[in-house]
Design an enzyme around this catalytic site. Structure first.
Site, PDB file in Angstrom:
ATOM      1  N   LYS A 134      42.247   9.725  21.591  1.00 17.74           N
ATOM      2  CA  LYS A 134      42.609  10.508  22.778  1.00 17.74           C
ATOM      3  C   LYS A 134      42.720  11.994  22.432  1.00 17.74           C
ATOM      4  O   LYS A 134      42.374  12.859  23.252  1.00 17.74           O
ATOM      5  CB  LYS A 134      43.931   9.999  23.353  1.00 17.74           C
ATOM      6  CG  LYS A 134      44.380  10.754  24.602  1.00 17.74           C
ATOM      7  CD  LYS A 134      45.620  10.153  25.229  1.00 17.74           C
ATOM      8  CE  LYS A 134      46.031  10.954  26.470  1.00 17.74           C
ATOM      9  NZ  LYS A 134      47.182  10.353  27.174  1.00 17.74           N
ATOM     10  N   HIS A 273       4.980 -17.146  28.887  1.00 19.59           N
ATOM     11  CA  HIS A 273       5.555 -16.264  29.903  1.00 19.59           C
ATOM     12  C   HIS A 273       6.703 -16.915  30.665  1.00 19.59           C
ATOM     13  O   HIS A 273       6.810 -16.804  31.885  1.00 19.59           O
ATOM     14  CB  HIS A 273       4.474 -15.784  30.871  1.00 19.59           C
ATOM     15  CG  HIS A 273       3.423 -14.942  30.217  1.00 19.59           C
ATOM     16  ND1 HIS A 273       2.274 -14.559  30.849  1.00 19.59           N
ATOM     17  CD2 HIS A 273       3.353 -14.416  28.960  1.00 19.59           C
ATOM     18  CE1 HIS A 273       1.539 -13.836  30.025  1.00 19.59           C
ATOM     19  NE2 HIS A 273       2.184 -13.746  28.873  1.00 19.59           N
TER      20      HIS A 273
END
Length: 517
Positions: A134, A273
């Site tokens: 922070k 596929h």
């Protein structure tokens, strides 16, 4: 400058802190880290000297102290912060080198207890990381040993760590703590056998590899794995030959494996596929291969093949004649592996537990623009008690065997999907059509053109969802198909049943559909 060092992963920490000390940076440390640095001759101050408070509760409380967190959170640009620190006789901490208790390693151990797992939930570490991150403008926070070199280089060259690097390190901290907390939440959810869809969904994965590209060369891609032991999944496979797996390789192989898991007898699944193109079951794995290959000798080119038995030399000799992208099997005979390895580009995957089914409560995820749709996987095939013969003619035992085979296959065909089978071999597959009769006609044309004109005579048909009209039955009759399996449930079911009775076709309703979009 002062650095607070408290790490579970001690990779490179001695060399790093020696370099910091040589730059005149004071080292403060805790517990096992302090002992390791002391043994290595690194000058360090023990945390209790700083706080004036001893570690307690078996080390549960070490760094949770105002002197630590005020030192991390004080903003040097704010005079009121610095004045307060002076009044309280607290010094700033300029660097935090912290990583966390090994929660993942703990939960992956055989026989780990819940109590042991919970004891390895770090409290002080994430708190220090978040405090330091922070205040990234004033604190360099390092959570990953791979960043030690970068930090040292900047300290030596510039006498400080750049703001851009500090911001990069801050981002890594919050990714790290988010990943850590999500692992904990997921572990606890599983401990409670809680399989409800949660009000908030946070998931975490670890990168296996970056990929050259995604579905297409202009798309970026990477491969990630779930945390935990996932036997029988492609993330567990050992690659023993070939180039690295591509995005499409992984996607297609996964689909083929999930279909293969429906079978216990020797079976070969060929996939292209995302759709099965040839499936065969036989008394031996070689028999199964011959059926799967004969089902579609065209589409298997450049395809994916998965098998649920050891690849023998005889099978390898057959496979070597075909260009395949991937072959996955529980094992390869030594001679079979040596033969297939002469084809340097084919990816050979050993997956010991290839037949282990997925957890039925596992999630299936689909990303949509701006959101995510989540469901449990389609883990069921059918419910025996709900199978219902709806025609005058009852399927023969042989037809019923093929109907079950075709039903397993059509479950993994993209909707609208149709699968034709005969003698435990697919003879035609019609995937992904926008109406069902097109899928049926495509599967029939496929069989007649790619196998032989009589391939559909005596075959059976499986449909992943109900027939909205009787046109599919008409097409099946013209092709010589003798039995059909489908979910039922259309308002026009009676039309299809009537047409089947007219042509002497047996029809079975499953009461369960298998849309695959």
């Amino acid at each position: 400058m002062r650095a607070l060092v408290s790490v579970s992963d001690k990779t490179g920490i001695v060399d790093f802190t020696k370099e910091l000390a040589a730059l005149g940076i004071e080292i403060i440390s805790t517990g096992g880290t302090y002992n390791k640095l002391k043994e290595a001759g690194v000058p360090a101050i023990e945390i209790s000297e700083l706080t004036g408070f001893p570690e307690c509760l078996e080390g549960r409380v070490k760094t949770l102290h105002p002197i630590v967190h005020a030192g991390l959170l004080a903003m040097k640009s704010k005079p009121e912060h610095m004045n307060q620190l002076a009044d309280l006789k607290i010094q700033t901490i300029d660097m935090a080198v912290v990583n966390l208790y090994p929660f993942k390693a703990t939960i992956l151990k055989e026989g780990v207890t819940r109590e042991e797992a919970i004891e390895n939930i770090d409290i002080g570490g994430p708190t220090m990381l978040r405090s330091a991150a922070k205040n990234y403008q004033d604190v360099t926070v390092v959570v990953d040993p791979r960043d030690y070199e970068k930090v040292l280089r900047e300290l030596k060259e510039k006498k400080e760590v750049s703001l851009d690097t500090k911001f990069y390190l801050m981002q890594k901290v919050f990714m790290h703590t988010s990943h850590y907390d999500t692992m904990i939440a997921d572990y606890l959810k599983k401990q409670r056998n809680d399989y409800e869809m949660p009000e908030t969904l946070t998931m975490t994965f670890e990168k296996v590899q970056d990929m050259r590209y995604g579905e297409n060369p202009h798309q970026k891609a990477a491969f990630y794995r779930e945390i935990g032991k996932k036997t029988g999944s492609i993330t567990d496979a050992v690659q023993v030959n070939g180039k690295e797996l591509s995005f499409n390789n992984i996607n297609d192989t996964n689909g083929a494996l999930e279909l293969l898991k429906e079978f216990t007898e020797p079976t070969v699944v060929a996939c292209k596929h995302g759709n099965p193109c040839g499936v065969g079951s036989g008394d031996t794995i070689l028999d199964a291969w011959k059926k799967a290959f004969a089902a579609d000798k065209v589409s298997i080119y450049g395809g994916i093949v998965v098998v649920n038995r050891e690849v023998t030399l005889a099978l390898a000799e057959e496979m070597k004649q075909v260009f395949l992208e991937v072959v996955a099997a529980p094992k390869f005979e030594k001679e079979a592996l040596e033969l297939l390895q002469t084809k340097k580009n084919v990816r050979l995957l050993e997956l010991k537990d290839i037949g282990v089914p997925q957890d039925e409560n596992a999630y299936d995820l689909k990303k949509v623009n701006g959101g995510l749709i989540v469901q449990t996987i389609d883990s069921k095939l059918l419910v025996e008690e709900e199978l219902k013969v709806v025609t005058h003619r009852i399927p023969t035992d042989k037809e019923m065997e093929d109907l079950r085979f075709a039903w397993k296959v059509v479950k993994f065909v993209k909707s609208n999907g149709i699968a034709l089978a005969k003698d435990k071999q697919t003879v035609g597959i019609g995937p992904g059509q926008v109406n069902r009769v097109w899928a049926a006609k495509q599967s029939i044309e496929h069989a007649e053109e790619l196998i032989d004109p009589d391939a559909t005579k005596g075959a059976v048909l499986a449909s992943d969802a109900f027939f909205p009209f009787d046109d599919c039955v008409e097409a099946a009759h013209q092709a010589g198909i003798t039995a059909i399996i489908q979910p039922g449930g259309s308002i026009r079911d009676d039309d299809s049943i009537k047409k089947c009775n007219e042509y002497g076709i047996a029809m079975v309703f499953t009461g369960m559909r298998h849309f695959k979009h």
